[in-house]
Enzyme design. Structure first.
Site, short mmCIF file in Angstrom:
data_model
loop_
_atom_site.label_atom_id
_atom_site.label_comp_id
_atom_site.label_asym_id
_atom_site.label_seq_id
_atom_site.Cartn_x
_atom_site.Cartn_y
_atom_site.Cartn_z
N ASP A 148 0.83 -1.20 0.00
CA ASP A 148 0.00 0.00 0.00
C ASP A 148 0.87 1.26 0.00
O ASP A 148 1.89 1.32 0.68
CB ASP A 148 -0.89 -0.01 1.24
N GLU A 184 13.87 -15.52 -1.15
CA GLU A 184 14.17 -16.68 -0.31
C GLU A 184 13.11 -17.77 -0.46
O GLU A 184 13.32 -18.91 -0.07
CB GLU A 184 14.22 -16.26 1.17
#
Length: 518
Positions: free
Chosen positions: A199, A237
């Protein structure tokens, strides 16, 4: 690592409070959403994006987050959220959640510690606390929601809030803030979230003490990119996890910096959303989008609506069909029949373009903006912050109509938190599902074809000899033609009409109509 699903995904935005209520309290929740997952799978979408579902006082519809690692009790529990993610994955639907890094709730533990800690305390370093100047705030910054961007606390200091006073801004110079959000990303990726929508992604870095330097003091400061490089390291990751930015910027070259290979995967294309119903203007936006994305190998996204903007059926029925956050044009006359015709054509245009596509709940039903909500029921802080001159965004957040001929239309067994219009019986999912010409049927068929033939890739513009027509060929051989003018036009050579947004007249395409051809 195969980062492929998101490049051409059709992503459905769920505004959880208004999607489906499972316990009868009038508010949408995870129980309601889980019970309706079959509808979304049948619709043909690839992923769901949910607006914030965290504990929140709801001063701004959940964008005032009190705890980033839990679920708002009105919506359910963390265990339910984990089960929902698994249920969606079982249906081959990815899940994107909203993270709000610019600000928290004034009720969060961190902000309450900052208030009690007093001036100079480490807890205040996580936010923007400053002494005032004279009897006033530290500077003249204005809130995006209207009014001053500073609020004074009892000990005399002021804190910054680019949005509502209940949403204090984080200080991203603080290592504690940086580390906190890296941990929040891992928390949700560990629970199966496939993506993060960020956001207000461009406004994290700011310097209230700096002398004017000709740049916006808090939007698109260069330091924001280091934040997203660190976030990208975290997403990398994990397998096939993505970062999506809410980035409103007029400068396209600065916009695409967020899409460099070590930053965000995609960002919302607000130029397309805000563009008027005009062929040359739309072509310019499409061309600019494709040209600026290509050097970074990032797929574009195409968006017609979301929880912050006037619904397309209403917008496209107005004399001025553009969208502007600063002027939502509440009450401007709208021809809903014309708006619906154009919204149907716009859907086929957006879903045919190369890249990802977002569908806001209710868009597939052709819901109009609800512009006559009672003043006393409006919850958007824009309404109060503007001195009751801007009615805000509640009109596009009215709960969905599922079934029946009167409110609450199967959305809830109780009273919806915002009232639904009494004349929506023909717009319910139950009413539209069996009707071949309905908006819902159009979206279902378009998404089916899109899954087979469209998504990621390129396009080739076709010569039409008419400035009111957009026509392009996709990699799969599908041709999309959209007539935005007032007069019918002849279709290009084709063998089959796969789908049209409205009835065709032989080999001609009527005004405000789109067709997919082979």
């Amino acid at each position: 690592m195969h980062e492929t699903w998101w490049r051409g995904a059709a992503i459905y935005q769920v505004y959880l409070r208004s999607f489906a209520d499972g316990n009868g309290d009038g508010f949408g929740d995870l129980a309601g959403l889980r019970s309706r997952l079959g509808y979304l799978a049948d619709l043909g979408i690839n992923a769901i994006w949910l607006n914030p579902w965290y504990p929140s006082p709801m001063s701004d519809g959940g964008y005032d987050v009190a705890d980033y690692r839990d679920i708002e009790p009105t919506f359910g529990t963390l265990a339910e959220a984990e089960k929902f993610i698994q249920d969606a994955h079982d249906l081959n639907i990815k899940i994107i959640i909203d993270v709000v890094p610019n600000h928290s709730s004034d009720q969060s533990v961190w902000f309450q510690e900052a208030l009690s800690g007093g001036p100079g305390s480490p807890a205040r370093d996580r936010f923007w606390f400053r002494p005032g100047i004279g009897d006033g705030p530290p500077n003249d910054w204005q809130s995006i929601f209207g009014g001053p961007a500073w609020t004074q606390v009892p000990d005399g200091e002021w804190y910054l809030h680019l949005f509502a006073p209940e949403q204090p801004d984080f200080n991203w110079n603080s290592k504690a803030v940086q580390d906190e959000f890296l941990d929040v990303l891992r928390f949700w990726f560990d629970r199966g979230a496939d993506g993060i929508r960020i956001d207000s992604a461009a406004v994290l870095i700011k310097d209230p003490d700096a002398e004017p330097d000709g740049l916006d003091p808090y939007t698109d400061r260069d330091g924001v990119h280091e934040i997203y490089r660190n976030w990208r390291k975290v997403s990398d990751e994990y397998s096939e996890r993505i970062l999506i930015g809410e980035v409103w910027l007029p400068d396209h070259e600065r916009f695409v910096r967020y899409l460099r290979p070590d930053e965000l995967h995609t960002a919302f294309n607000f130029d397309f959303l805000a563009c008027p119903w005009n062929a040359p203007a739309l072509r310019k936006v499409i061309d600019t989008t494709l040209v600026t994305h290509a050097p970074h190998g990032a797929p574009p996204t195409w968006v017609l609506s979301n929880h912050d903007v006037t619904r397309p059926v209403t917008r496209y029925g107005r004399a001025d069909t553009a969208f502007d956050h600063g002027d939502r044009r509440h009450g401007m006359p709208s021809d809903l029949a014309l708006g619906t015709r154009r919204a149907r054509a716009a859907a086929l245009l957006a879903l045919a373009l190369p890249g990802g596509a977002y569908i806001y709940q209710g868009e597939e039903l052709g819901l109009p903006e609800v512009e006559d909500l009672p003043d006393e029921l409006l919850e958007d802080p824009i309404w109060s912050r503007s001195g009751h001159t801007d009615r805000g965004r509640d009109g596009c957040r009215v709960p969905l109509p599922w079934s029946g001929d009167r409110p609450p239309y199967g959305y809830s067994s109780g009273t919806p938190w915002l009232p639904q219009p009494a004349d929506w019986q023909a717009l319910t999912i139950e009413a539209q599902r069996p009707v071949a010409s309905s908006m819902l049927s159009l979206y279902r068929e378009a998404l089916r074809i899109r899954g087979d033939r469209l998504g990621d890739g390129t396009l080739t513009w076709l010569p039409q000899g008419d400035d009111d027509v957009l026509a392009f060929l996709r990699d799969s051989g599908l041709t999309c033609v959209v007539n935005l003018g007032p007069e019918p036009v002849r279709l290009p050579p084709h063998e089959t009409v796969l789908l049209s947004s409205g009835p065709l007249a032989g080999d001609t395409l009527p005004a405000d109509t789109a067709a997919w051809l082979l």
